[in-house]
Design an enzyme around this catalytic site. Sequence first.
Site, PDB file in Angstrom:
ATOM      1  N   ASP A  70     -81.283  31.280  -2.738  1.00 34.16           N
ATOM      2  CA  ASP A  70     -81.782  30.411  -3.798  1.00 34.16           C
ATOM      3  C   ASP A  70     -83.169  30.923  -4.177  1.00 34.16           C
ATOM      4  O   ASP A  70     -83.823  31.598  -3.383  1.00 34.16           O
ATOM      5  CB  ASP A  70     -81.861  28.968  -3.301  1.00 34.16           C
ATOM      6  CG  ASP A  70     -82.090  27.982  -4.435  1.00 34.16           C
ATOM      7  OD1 ASP A  70     -82.056  28.405  -5.602  1.00 34.16           O
ATOM      8  OD2 ASP A  70     -82.314  26.803  -4.145  1.00 34.16           O
ATOM      9  N   ASP A  72     -76.318  22.713  -2.174  1.00 30.89           N
ATOM     10  CA  ASP A  72     -75.949  23.950  -1.484  1.00 30.89           C
ATOM     11  C   ASP A  72     -74.928  23.725  -0.370  1.00 30.89           C
ATOM     12  O   ASP A  72     -74.425  24.691   0.214  1.00 30.89           O
ATOM     13  CB  ASP A  72     -77.195  24.594  -0.854  1.00 30.89           C
ATOM     14  CG  ASP A  72     -78.244  24.982  -1.888  1.00 30.89           C
ATOM     15  OD1 ASP A  72     -77.854  25.543  -2.926  1.00 30.89           O
ATOM     16  OD2 ASP A  72     -79.437  24.726  -1.651  1.00 30.89           O
ATOM     17  N   ASP A  91     -81.342  24.738   0.702  1.00 33.79           N
ATOM     18  CA  ASP A  91     -82.125  23.626   1.226  1.00 33.79           C
ATOM     19  C   ASP A  91     -81.715  22.282   0.629  1.00 33.79           C
ATOM     20  O   ASP A  91     -82.240  21.247   1.013  1.00 33.79           O
ATOM     21  CB  ASP A  91     -83.622  23.846   0.985  1.00 33.79           C
ATOM     22  CG  ASP A  91     -83.959  24.019  -0.496  1.00 33.79           C
ATOM     23  OD1 ASP A  91     -83.032  23.944  -1.329  1.00 33.79           O
ATOM     24  OD2 ASP A  91     -85.140  24.234  -0.817  1.00 33.79           O
TER      25      ASP A  91
END
Length: 778
Positions: A302, A541, A537
Site C-alpha cells: 500500500d 486490506d 493496515d
Amino acid sequence: MIMQPPYDVTEGLSSSQVEERVRKGLINGEQEIKTKSFKEIFLANILTPFNLLNVCLAVLILLVRSPKNALFMGVIFSNALIGTVQEIRAKKLIDKLSLIAAPKATVIRDGAVKEIPVAELVKDDLTKLRPGGQICADSVVLCSECEVNESLITGESDPVLKRTGDRLMSGSFVVSGDCLAMIEHVGADNYAAQITKQAKYFKRPSSEIMDGINRFIRIIARLIVPIGIALFLRQYCGTGNSLRDSVVSTVAALVGMIPEGLVLLTSVVLAVSVIRLARKNALVQELYSIEMLARVDVLCLDKTGTITEGSMQADRIVPAAGYTAEQMKKKIGLLMGALPDENPTAMALREFCPELTSEADIKIPFSSARKWSGVHIPGCGSLVVGASEFVLRELPEALQEESRKASAAGQRVLLLAESREAFAGQQLPPDLVPVGLILLSDRLRPSARKTLDYFARQGVTIKVISGDNPLTVSQIAKRAGLVDAENYVDASTLADEAAVKAAALRYTVFGRVTPEQKLWLVQAIKSEGHTVAMTGDGVNDVMALKESDCSIAMASGSDAARNVSQIVLLDSDFASMPSIVAEGRRSINNLQRSASLFLVKTIFSTIIGVLFIFLSQKYPLEPIQFTLISSATIGMPSFFLALEPNAERISGHFFINVIKKALPGALTNVVNVLMVIGIADHYSFTSAEISTLAVLLIGFTGLLYLFKICVPFSWSRMAIFILSCAAFTISVLFFRNWFSLVPLTWHLMRAAIPLAAISAGVLAGLMLFVEKAMKGLR
C-alpha cells in the site's frame, strides 16, 4: 431520516438505561483476538499423532524394563516444550496489541462527560468526537459536523465530510470538527467486525518445509506399522530372541525411522527466528510465514504506511505576479495561525511557515464540501486557501501552467487568495485575487528508496496497490525509486474480475482499488505461480491479506488487519522488511542443509528395517544407540549450523534438495550394516560386538557426512565438527555401558578400520552418483 435518540442530547443515557442494555448484551465488549487459549496451545503441541506414536513406543520399552532405551522421549518433550513456549510468547505479544488505537471513549451519561473503556460502550451511547480521535463503534452524527478519515476502511485517504444524520464507521478517525454521535452498532455488529468475518475461513499455511516434512512423515507412517509388526514377528519367532530383546530391537528400528530430530530442529530454528525478529519489532504470528517471506517473489504494497508516512509536506510556493515568496509565507502564517484545522495539509503548512500569528475575527475551517478554508483579519482583509477551481474561476496563465505541471507530477495544488472584503456567512468574499500556489506532496519514508532498492536487487517484483488517485500514487512510487512506476492503471476502469486479473501482471501501480479488487489481484498473481506477500493496515486490506502467501500488517493499523496477518510490524516501519527477509533466508537455507542430516538416519532405518524382516540375524541396534548417533552426529551440529548467517536466495524445492543430500549417507549406512553382518561369522563376533561395530561405522559415516556439510570450513564450523567428533569419541570410550557398547579391543578394531575405509569410499562414490543423477533429472 435523522435518527431520534432515546434521551436528551445534553443528558445522554441514564445509568438505568446503560444497565438495561448491558443485561440485553448490547455492549461493545472485547473484540475477538485471533489467538488460541493456553489450553488449546498446550493440547495442540502435546496431542499430536507424532507424539502419541513415540509415547506408545516408549511404553513398550518400559514394559520390558529397559528404561534407558526410552531416552528418545527427551527429544519429544523438548519439541513440545519449545512449540508451547513459543506460541504462548506470541499469544502474549499479540494480546498486548490494542485492538483499537483509542483505548477510551468520551461519552455523555447522566448529563456528565465521562471517559470509559471502549469495551464498556453500549448501544445508543452518546459519544463526543474530537479531532484525532478514533471512532470506536458504528455511530450516527446527531448534531454539528466533522471530517473523517476512512482510509483504514475504504483505502481512500481524502477526508469525508459527515453532517447530522450521516453514519460513522468504526475504525475511522476524526480529522477536523467536533460532533455528538450516537452509537448504532456494538461488538460483532460493527462494520469492521463484519468485514473481518469474511476473512475468518481456515487457510492452510503455505510452506514447502511443512509440506515436505509432512509428506515424508505420511510415507513413514504408512510403513511403520506393517514394518514394525513384521520385524517383531521375525525377531521373536525367526531368530529366537527373547520378548525383551525383540521389543527393544523393533522399537529401535521404528524410532530410527521417525525423523523426530527434524521436527525439533524446525521448531528450534523458527522459534529462534521469532525471537530475533521480535528484537527487530516484528511479531510473527505464524511460524511458517518466515519461510514464505523468504520465498516471496512478488510484494504488494500500500502507498500509505509503507512508501509514505501518511503525512504531507509543502514542497514549494509559487507567488503570483506582484507578490514575493516572503509576503506569501507571511500570509500563510497568518492564515494557519488562526485556523483550528488539524488535517495533514494544515500540519504541513504550519511546518512550512513556523512563524504563526493569530489575529482573525472570522475563522472558517476546511470542509471537504467547500474544498477551502479561510480567515478574516481586521485591517488586512480575508485570506482563503483551497483547491483553485473552488476558490477562483480562472487563474492567470503563469499559475495555470505551474498547476498543470505540478498535477502531472502527482503533487497536490492549493491556491492562496486574498480579498479586502469579509466573508458573507460561509460564502467566499468577493473580489478575491490570487496570492500564489502552494505545492504539496505525500512525505516519503526516509527508508523507502533503500527498501525498494533492496527488493529490486533481490529480484522481488513490487506492486503498489492503493485506493488513491493512480497518477498521484505513480508519481510517489517514482520518487521512491520504484522501477516501472509510470506503468499505472485506474482500477475503477476495470469492469469486472476478469479485467482485474488480466491487468494484474501487466501494471506496476494500481490506483482507486476496492477491497474486492485487491483480493482479485492477489489471486491472479498467485495463479501465475508466484509467491505473494501483501502489506496492509486497513479493514479494506483484510481479504487480500488473508489470501496472500505471507501477510504483513502495521501495528498502527486496524485490529482486523492485525488479526488476519502472519507478521505484524510493531513499529509500523516497513524499513525492517529487508532484515526480516534476511532472517527468513538464514533460517530456511540452514534448515534445508541441516535437515539432510536427520533424513540420513530415517531413510537408512527404513531400508534396514525392511531388510531385517527377511534376514535371519538379530537387529543390531538399540534405541539408546540411535540416541547417541543422533545427538553426536546430527542433533547438536545441525542446531549450531542452523543458526549461522546465510543470506543466499532460496532455490529449488525443499524436499528434493534434502533427499538429494541425504541419500548418499543413508545408503552408505545400509552398506555398513550389511558389511558388519557379512563378516560377523568370520570374526566370531558376539551380538554386543556386532552392535558396537555397527555403531562405530554409522557414527564414522555421520561424521564424514558432517565434514562434507561443513565445507567450506570457518572457525565456527571447525569448532562444531571437532566438538561432534569429541562427543562421539568420549561417549564410545567412557560411557559404553550406558550406550550398550563393548570395549574397543584389537579384535574389534582390526575389522572396524578397513570397513571404515570402505565406508568412506562408498560415501564419496554415492555422493558423486546422486549429484549426477539429479542433474540428469533436471
